[in-house]
Design an enzyme around this catalytic site. Sequence first.
Site, PDB file in Angstrom:
ATOM      1  N   GLU A 133       1.547 -10.245 -25.768  1.00 33.41           N
ATOM      2  CA  GLU A 133       1.585 -11.713 -25.567  1.00 33.41           C
ATOM      3  C   GLU A 133       0.082 -12.340 -25.840  1.00 33.41           C
ATOM      4  OE1 GLU A 133       3.181 -14.565 -22.077  1.00 33.41           O
ATOM      5  OE2 GLU A 133       2.204 -12.705 -21.506  1.00 33.41           O
TER       6      GLU A 133
ATOM      7  N   LYS B  78       8.655 -18.406 -25.597  1.00 34.16           N
ATOM      8  CA  LYS B  78       8.983 -17.827 -24.265  1.00 34.16           C
ATOM      9  C   LYS B  78       9.818 -18.839 -23.375  1.00 34.16           C
ATOM     10  CE  LYS B  78       6.071 -16.017 -20.322  1.00 34.16           C
ATOM     11  NZ  LYS B  78       4.916 -15.692 -19.967  1.00 34.16           N
TER      12      LYS B  78
ATOM     13  N   CYS C  65       7.038 -11.011 -21.329  1.00 33.75           N
ATOM     14  CA  CYS C  65       6.297 -11.066 -20.268  1.00 33.75           C
ATOM     15  C   CYS C  65       7.001 -11.268 -18.912  1.00 33.75           C
ATOM     16  CB  CYS C  65       4.874 -11.708 -20.181  1.00 33.75           C
ATOM     17  SG  CYS C  65       3.575 -11.319 -19.025  1.00 33.75           S
TER      18      CYS C  65
END
Length: 321
Positions: free
Chosen positions: A96, A170, A208
């Site tokens: 990321e 995300k 993440c």
Amino acid sequence: MQPQQPPARPVSDPFPSVVISGSTAATVAAATPAAGTEPEPVPQPLTSPTPAAARAVDVTVVQFDPYTDKDANLAMLREHVRAAAEYGARVVVAPEYSMFATTRLDERAVEAAEPITGPWVSGLRGLAAEFGVHLVAGVVESPGGAEPGRIYNTLVAAGPDAEFVAVYRKVHLYDAFGFRESELVLAGELTDPATFTVDGVTFGLQTCFDLRFPEGCRRVAAAGAQVLLLPAQWIPGPAKVDQWTTLLRARAIENTVYVAAADHATPRGSGSSMIVDPMGTVVAELGEASGIATARIDLDHLERVRATNPSLALRRFSITP
């Protein structure tokens, strides 16, 4: 006060860590050294490489330390992708925020953001074509004029033809442990899971903090993914590495999937990038420094695990956004 950030590692610095677990590359020759220099020792695999299995793909996770120089970040990533390709990887997963990274997000990220048709992602797509791999990395995406001063935290997956094969923005923003990602980052829309297929193996994307939400990872598995790819910038802190390892193994076990997780090297990440098999066994792992780790995704092994532990087939709840 913003803590002083160390400078990015020079592009010319070698990365010290190479971990191989069951790679298709039986022998990897060391690069020819420049005249007058000592050759670097060839890294030894953790296990003896096995012959190429049917319905199998070698995957590499890249761990490095991107900072605020986007060109330097792309150059560093190129060296890791080159090494991964030399070790036989067909899929390469970078962290990321590979494009631009800080310890805490601020206006610099907004200024650095680009559309996914911009120059940095074009360079990323070029790396995929140059080395003949599927390449996944996290970028800072500008959302356009409708949302000034905001960004998307986006994963881009590019194929060997330099074309996009998947894009994921995300969904779960890092508003935890004293951080507020949502102050600058827009949450991605709840779309169908982002997946792509390489040599018969289906890969799905999460990022993440998504790791802490099992229903999101379950949606990816329910959509047919056999491998969960998870780029991260897992911010260091008390017990964070233990949580990272525990959660990665849990997502692998409960969904009977492989998990390939690529983190930042220290100090802006926790390191410990790894590849976990569907039994929860860590088959390749890095420490704190930059490096690559490669392991084989073997669908025969996955099917044996799912026959023994048919948890996906036995589930009685669906996931509804």
